[in-house]
Design a protein around this motif. Sequence first.
Motif, PDB file in Angstrom:
ATOM      1  N   ARG A 151      37.196  22.974   8.614  1.00  0.00           N
ATOM      2  CA  ARG A 151      38.581  22.699   8.997  1.00  0.00           C
ATOM      3  C   ARG A 151      38.685  21.420   9.816  1.00  0.00           C
ATOM      4  N   SER A 172      33.738  26.562  10.835  1.00  0.00           N
ATOM      5  CA  SER A 172      34.945  25.958  11.411  1.00  0.00           C
ATOM      6  C   SER A 172      34.943  24.440  11.255  1.00  0.00           C
ATOM      7  N   TYR A 192      38.515  32.767  11.593  1.00  0.00           N
ATOM      8  CA  TYR A 192      37.424  33.057  10.658  1.00  0.00           C
ATOM      9  C   TYR A 192      36.377  33.848  11.451  1.00  0.00           C
ATOM     10  N   SER A 225      28.612  24.477   9.771  1.00  0.00           N
ATOM     11  CA  SER A 225      29.396  25.441  10.557  1.00  0.00           C
ATOM     12  C   SER A 225      30.737  25.656   9.858  1.00  0.00           C
ATOM     13  N   SER A 259      28.015  32.098  17.668  1.00  0.00           N
ATOM     14  CA  SER A 259      29.028  32.722  16.808  1.00  0.00           C
ATOM     15  C   SER A 259      28.394  33.158  15.489  1.00  0.00           C
ATOM     16  N   ALA A 280      41.064  27.628  15.863  1.00  0.00           N
ATOM     17  CA  ALA A 280      41.626  28.526  14.851  1.00  0.00           C
ATOM     18  C   ALA A 280      42.813  29.269  15.440  1.00  0.00           C
TER      19      ALA A 280
HETATM   20  O1  PMV Z   1      32.102  27.676  12.908  1.00  0.00           O
HETATM   21  P1  PMV Z   1      31.352  28.801  13.513  1.00  0.00           P
HETATM   22  O2  PMV Z   1      30.275  29.307  12.632  1.00  0.00           O
HETATM   23  O3  PMV Z   1      30.846  28.441  14.882  1.00  0.00           O
HETATM   24  O4  PMV Z   1      32.393  30.031  13.719  1.00  0.00           O
HETATM   25  C1  PMV Z   1      33.610  29.864  14.380  1.00  0.00           C
HETATM   26  C2  PMV Z   1      34.183  31.162  14.760  1.00  0.00           C
HETATM   27  C3  PMV Z   1      35.391  31.096  15.670  1.00  0.00           C
HETATM   28  O5  PMV Z   1      35.429  29.916  16.420  1.00  0.00           O
HETATM   29  C4  PMV Z   1      35.320  32.273  16.633  1.00  0.00           C
HETATM   30  C5  PMV Z   1      36.693  31.250  14.884  1.00  0.00           C
HETATM   31  C6  PMV Z   1      37.126  30.037  14.099  1.00  0.00           C
HETATM   32  O6  PMV Z   1      37.730  30.261  13.038  1.00  0.00           O
HETATM   33  O7  PMV Z   1      36.915  28.892  14.528  1.00  0.00           O
END
Ligand code: PMV
Length: 360
Positions: A182, A179, A30, A177, A226, A26
């Motif tokens: 994306r 991210s 997020y 998850s 996270s 990112a």
């Molecule tokens: O995809 P998750 O739930 O592991 O959250 C990702 C959070 C960050 O990596 C810190 C930020 C991001 O946008 O990828």
Amino acid sequence: MPADRDDEQLPQAQDSLQVRAYANLALIKYWGKRDSRRNLPATPSIGINLSALQVRTDIYPDHPEARPSTSGAAHKADAREDRAAPEDSSSQLRLTIDGTSQEPERHQDFMTAFSQTTGYTGALRAESSASFPAGAGLASSAAGFAALALGCSELARRHGAPRMTREDISALARVGSGSAARAVIGGFSVFPAGAHHATQLADAAHWPDLRVVIATVTTRRKELSSRDAMERTRLTSPYFGAWVEDAERMADEAERRIAARDLEALGELVRASYARMHASMLAARPPIRYWLPVSLQVLDACDSLRRDGVPAFETMDAGPQVKILTNAEHVDRVLTKLEGISLAGTPLVSSIADDPEVLS
Ligand code: PMV
């Protein structure tokens, strides 16, 4: 191997498939959920797929006779949005990552969404291996769930379900998850606040000389996920509201700077985004701090490089690793600067990758 009766229970070679996905970094973060049940983000994020951080996943139907109840019966992606799955309609998944079995509970919501989206109710086995340490804050869950979503959707398609669009696969990955939504989309992707899936801003060819140097500070698994950390931030940090309020404007501005391929201007926003995200979690109760002393040494190195006119813009996620945005021309300067720091291995240099792929 001699054929015997048990062979009939094994997956058929042509039933298995292999996919490759990439970790998604990112640039604009997020952090925090607008809706925890549906895993919808509170902030817009913008990410890039990293060619150097890959996950390969083999998917096998465990019981070839358990065919999907598909044939055009696929629901719109995101069935999880509106109704709970009947207990018996969900596929079961057995997942190993680098040979280690994973807890099935972590994948249950994903598998329920998968079954509801495609109608596939057979059992699956997935074997995943990463080219980088998993669970250390290098976006392994983004790459892992993107690979699973693509692989599972392709398996269902080969068994009669309609082909899912990239956006539908992104929505499915999001259930595992945020991210990962994306990571299903190659190049530059945006995942708006409250959205169900990410969309592409530009493909990798838009900015061919952009590079990310990945400084791995430790390969130890992080203690706080996270998911838990962002929920604690949302619930206890007085700065969470300010973080969310500011995020929309930063994402809009970043889109313009990406379109203009303006590294200095984008880098300034990339730094502001991660710093504000970490500031919001430092103010949580109890505070959340992923940074290690070596992380700070890398941040100092970036400051020093910028003072010398080298574009080196750091960002950090839910872990101590530091990723440095630069361009092809300056990679060697960045690597030389990192030489004096005791990192956990040689830094990786990544360019931007396109969509994850079905390999076979
Ligand atoms: O995809 P998750 O739930 O592991 O959250 C990702 C959070 C960050 O990596 C810190 C930020 C991001 O946008 O990828």
